[in-house]
Design a protein around this motif. Structure first.
Motif, PDB file in Angstrom:
ATOM      1  N   ALA A 188       0.862  -1.175   0.000  1.00  0.00           N
ATOM      2  CA  ALA A 188       0.000   0.000   0.000  1.00  0.00           C
ATOM      3  C   ALA A 188       0.896   1.222   0.000  1.00  0.00           C
ATOM      4  O   ALA A 188       1.920   1.253   0.687  1.00  0.00           O
ATOM      5  CB  ALA A 188      -0.911   0.010   1.220  1.00  0.00           C
ATOM      6  N   GLN A 205       1.012   5.708  -0.155  1.00  0.00           N
ATOM      7  CA  GLN A 205       0.396   7.034  -0.168  1.00  0.00           C
ATOM      8  C   GLN A 205       1.370   8.009  -0.805  1.00  0.00           C
ATOM      9  O   GLN A 205       2.538   8.092  -0.419  1.00  0.00           O
ATOM     10  CB  GLN A 205       0.022   7.503   1.236  1.00  0.00           C
ATOM     11  N   ASP A 228      -7.999   2.105   1.524  1.00  0.00           N
ATOM     12  CA  ASP A 228      -7.016   2.830   0.726  1.00  0.00           C
ATOM     13  C   ASP A 228      -6.793   4.189   1.387  1.00  0.00           C
ATOM     14  O   ASP A 228      -7.715   4.764   1.958  1.00  0.00           O
ATOM     15  CB  ASP A 228      -7.532   3.001  -0.710  1.00  0.00           C
ATOM     16  N   THR A 249      -5.976   6.972  -0.252  1.00  0.00           N
ATOM     17  CA  THR A 249      -6.306   8.026  -1.214  1.00  0.00           C
ATOM     18  C   THR A 249      -5.413   9.233  -0.940  1.00  0.00           C
ATOM     19  O   THR A 249      -4.217   9.092  -0.803  1.00  0.00           O
ATOM     20  CB  THR A 249      -7.802   8.384  -1.178  1.00  0.00           C
ATOM     21  N   ARG A 285      -5.867   1.204  -9.841  1.00  0.00           N
ATOM     22  CA  ARG A 285      -6.984   1.862  -9.178  1.00  0.00           C
ATOM     23  C   ARG A 285      -8.289   1.209  -9.598  1.00  0.00           C
ATOM     24  O   ARG A 285      -8.524   0.984 -10.789  1.00  0.00           O
ATOM     25  CB  ARG A 285      -7.032   3.348  -9.531  1.00  0.00           C
ATOM     26  N   ALA A 300     -10.399   2.535  -4.728  1.00  0.00           N
ATOM     27  CA  ALA A 300      -9.255   2.042  -3.955  1.00  0.00           C
ATOM     28  C   ALA A 300      -8.059   1.903  -4.892  1.00  0.00           C
ATOM     29  O   ALA A 300      -8.209   1.735  -6.103  1.00  0.00           O
ATOM     30  CB  ALA A 300      -9.575   0.703  -3.304  1.00  0.00           C
ATOM     31  N   THR A 301      -6.876   2.014  -4.322  1.00  0.00           N
ATOM     32  CA  THR A 301      -5.635   1.912  -5.091  1.00  0.00           C
ATOM     33  C   THR A 301      -4.665   0.986  -4.370  1.00  0.00           C
ATOM     34  O   THR A 301      -4.570   1.025  -3.139  1.00  0.00           O
ATOM     35  CB  THR A 301      -4.983   3.292  -5.267  1.00  0.00           C
ATOM     36  N   GLN A 302      -3.970   0.144  -5.133  1.00  0.00           N
ATOM     37  CA  GLN A 302      -2.927  -0.721  -4.588  1.00  0.00           C
ATOM     38  C   GLN A 302      -1.693  -0.627  -5.473  1.00  0.00           C
ATOM     39  O   GLN A 302      -1.784  -0.406  -6.686  1.00  0.00           O
ATOM     40  CB  GLN A 302      -3.395  -2.181  -4.534  1.00  0.00           C
TER      41      GLN A 302
END
Length: 614
Positions: free
Chosen positions: A24, A26, A41, A43, A598, A606-608
């Motif tokens: 994960a 940021q 997430d 974000t 995304r 959500a984003t990974q």
């Protein structure tokens, strides 16, 4: 489980030496604070911070703190503040605020009782007028106390502070009968050592220059009047042509749409010059040597029929004959830059003002120092009537504060002062709690940062199986490292804290991104985040064929987008409807690099991060 196979050729960047892992990342904190989580997430939001400037997308730096506190109102209620100005009215060393209140048709001044800005005593002005639009404090008679120039109704007045305490005043007319007297400022026009005045009247289409004949403001004469500006809205006094005397800047708020300056050719002889003409309006302006080349330039809020901009007019040859028109920002509504202020104490001049539609106070930060690069920071939204009038050290903290006005959602108008507590030498930001979606075997924590000499940037982490009790923070981590032995495995809630320090305001560490990686030991279902889940890419890192897993609670269209580490869109492999349940998409990545996937579905985003190795 439904499986959809796709081929995706992806561009690359730098491979990481990681074990088979989830991750994960940021990279942006510009969405602001107030999200404790847990979330699936990060974000661009976080939980809380102090001393941090999170409004610049893609970076986290120390900034200038602004205190937003109800205790800073001066007055509120059924009032209409036309104008306010900070000055020491009674000579006690504390900064007071003079203001006009239209419903009461009068001018008042609020006494700052103890210099803290927390206790105010309201004093009425001795004369009642309708529509006072400008109050200019100046020691006009050179007796050591503050007097006022006032533009009120259709008239211009000078009010002498007779006893120096603000309790006894005597008014002297400067000029009467100018329809809609809007603005008045003081400056030494004729260079004789005393202050004169310049005024503008909107409906009279006039800019008027007044001479202080006797030097104490009891006798005035009009030395020049121009009707060149059809709807004059603001005034500035500066040496536009570099000849050593004072010239006057002005702009139209409506037709005939002129922006220009009035040259003092010689004593008593004046000539008007155009900077820009055409279908536009400029309702405020700030004269200053913005490009640091030794001459006076002009920054204004510039409006056309369909565009709202913050604009810079550079005096290219120093004579005021040629102006280079440069746009700084495209905006959603009119901009009113009102005061110069080195808000971040970095040695260059910034701009404080307000914007309309939506109503918001703004700080335009002069990033490069020579006005080539700017950042826009907004704060303190209002329902209507927002304004920013002047700056002064209201609370005697050593840093300038600002006096503003806006309407609350309840309809009350409020006169406030805004507490700038100066540039932060240290600060922290605490992330939202992240729900991993699985039980982790912790791998690494990594980040990208620029840390100048003498500065520090450190990370603390913690993990728990209970988001309501995250436990104690780890020791400070000063470099990317393994999390093995720092965090307990199988704790599926994670949080980080960033600590930043610097020795002085001229430098600041910058955090660009932070990434945590782990090897999943099992998928769990967390009722606090619902049934929309982006599990991410497996294996991670991957070579060749990889899988991307997600879950949706109902049939809906799912969009998956792939970005590289710079934020550039690489591909959009999925944009179609899926049935409810857990899904798997196969991707064939052919080049090594670090990427982000995304997912958008049913209002969920959500984003990974995932890594492709050769």
């Amino acid at each position: 489980m439904k499986v959809t196979k796709l081929l995706l050729a992806v561009l690359l960047i730098v491979p990481l030496s990681l074990s088979n892992a989830d991750s994960a990342t940021q990279t942006d904190w510009s969405g602001g604070s107030g999200v404790p989580g847990p979330n699936s997430d990060w974000t661009n939001r976080f939980c809380s911070s102090s001393g941090i400037c999170p409004t610049v997308p893609g970076s986290l730096i120390l900034g200038t703190s602004i205190k937003d506190d109800e205790s800073h109102f001066i007055l509120k209620g059924d009032v209409l503040i036309r104008y306010a100005i900070a000055c020491d009215v009674n000579g006690d060393g504390h900064i007071d605020v003079a203001y006009s209140n239209t419903p009461l048709d009068s001018v008042f001044w609020a006494e700052n009782i103890d210099g803290s800005g927390q206790q105010w005593d309201i004093h009425s002005f001795p004369v009642t007028y309708y529509e006072t639009y400008c109050i200019d404090p100046v020691d006009l008679d050179d007796d050591g106390d503050i007097d006022f120039l006032i533009a009120v109704g259709d008239d211009f007045y000078y009010y002498e502070n007779l006893d120096g305490t603000g309790d006894s005043w005597q008014g002297y007319p400067i000029a009467l009968g100018y329809d809609w007297a809007w603005k008045i400022i003081h400056t030494d026009i004729d260079g004789d050592g005393d202050f004169d005045a310049v005024g503008c009247a909107k409906s009279s289409d006039d800019v008027i220059i007044f001479e202080n004949v006797d030097g104490i403001g009891h006798d005035w004469s009009i030395v020049y009047t121009t009707g060149y500006f059809g709807y004059p809205s603001w005034l500035g006094a500066a040496d536009a042509d570099g000849d050593g005397d004072v010239d006057i800047f002005c702009g139209d708020g409506s037709t005939p749409y002129r922006l220009g300056w009035i040259e003092q050719v010689s004593q008593g002889i004046w000539d008007t010059h155009s900077i820009l003409a055409g279908p536009h309006s400029t309702r405020s302006g700030l004269t200053y040597d913005w490009d640091l080349d030794g001459d006076i330039d002009l920054l204004t809020g510039y409006t056309t029929e369909s565009n709202y901009n913050l604009e810079l007019f550079l005096n290219t040859d120093g004579s005021g004959s040629n102006w280079n028109h440069r746009k700084i920002f495209d905006l959603s509504g009119p901009s009113f830059p009102t005061v110069l202020m080195d808000i971040d104490c970095d040695g260059d001049m910034d701009v404080l003002g307000y914007e309309k539609y939506p109503e918001v106070l703004v700080w335009y930060e002069n990033i490069s120092g020579n006005a080539l690069r700017w950042e826009r920071h907004s704060f303190w939204n209002a329902s209507s009537g927002i304004g920013c009038f002047s700056v002064a050290d209201i609370d005697e903290s050593g840093y300038l504060d600002a006096v503003g006005r806006w309407a609350s959602m309840s309809g009350e108008t409020e006169l406030y002062w805004i507490d700038f507590v100066g540039p932060s030498l240290e600060g922290w930001v605490e992330s939202s709690i992240l729900y991993l979606g699985n039980d982790p075997d912790w791998d690494n924590i990594d980040w990208t940062a620029n840390v100048p000499a003498g500065c520090t940037l450190a990370i603390l982490v913690r993990a728990s199986d209970d988001p309501e009790d995250m436990g104690t923070w780890s020791d400070t981590l000063t470099a990317p490292c393994s999390l093995e032995g720092i965090l307990a495995d199988n704790d599926s809630y994670f949080q980080y804290r960033v600590l930043i320090e610097r020795p002085d305001p001229s430098v600041s560490p910058t955090l660009e991104d932070i990434t945590v990686t782990w090897s999943p030991t099992g998928i769990t279902v967390d009722p606090t985040v619902g049934e929309y889940i982006l599990y991410g890419v497996t294996p991670n890192p991957a070579a060749g064929l990889v899988k991307l897993e997600f879950s949706i609670p109902e049939p809906c269209i799912v969009q998956l987008c792939i970005f590289d580490i710079t934020g550039r869109l690489i591909g959009n492999p999925v944009n179609c409807e899926f049935p409810a349940g857990q899904q798997e998409v196969q991707l064939n990545s052919q080049r090594a690099g670090i990427y982000f996937v995304r997912m958008e579905a049913g209002g969920f985003t959500a984003t990974q991060r995932f890594v492709v190795i050769e």
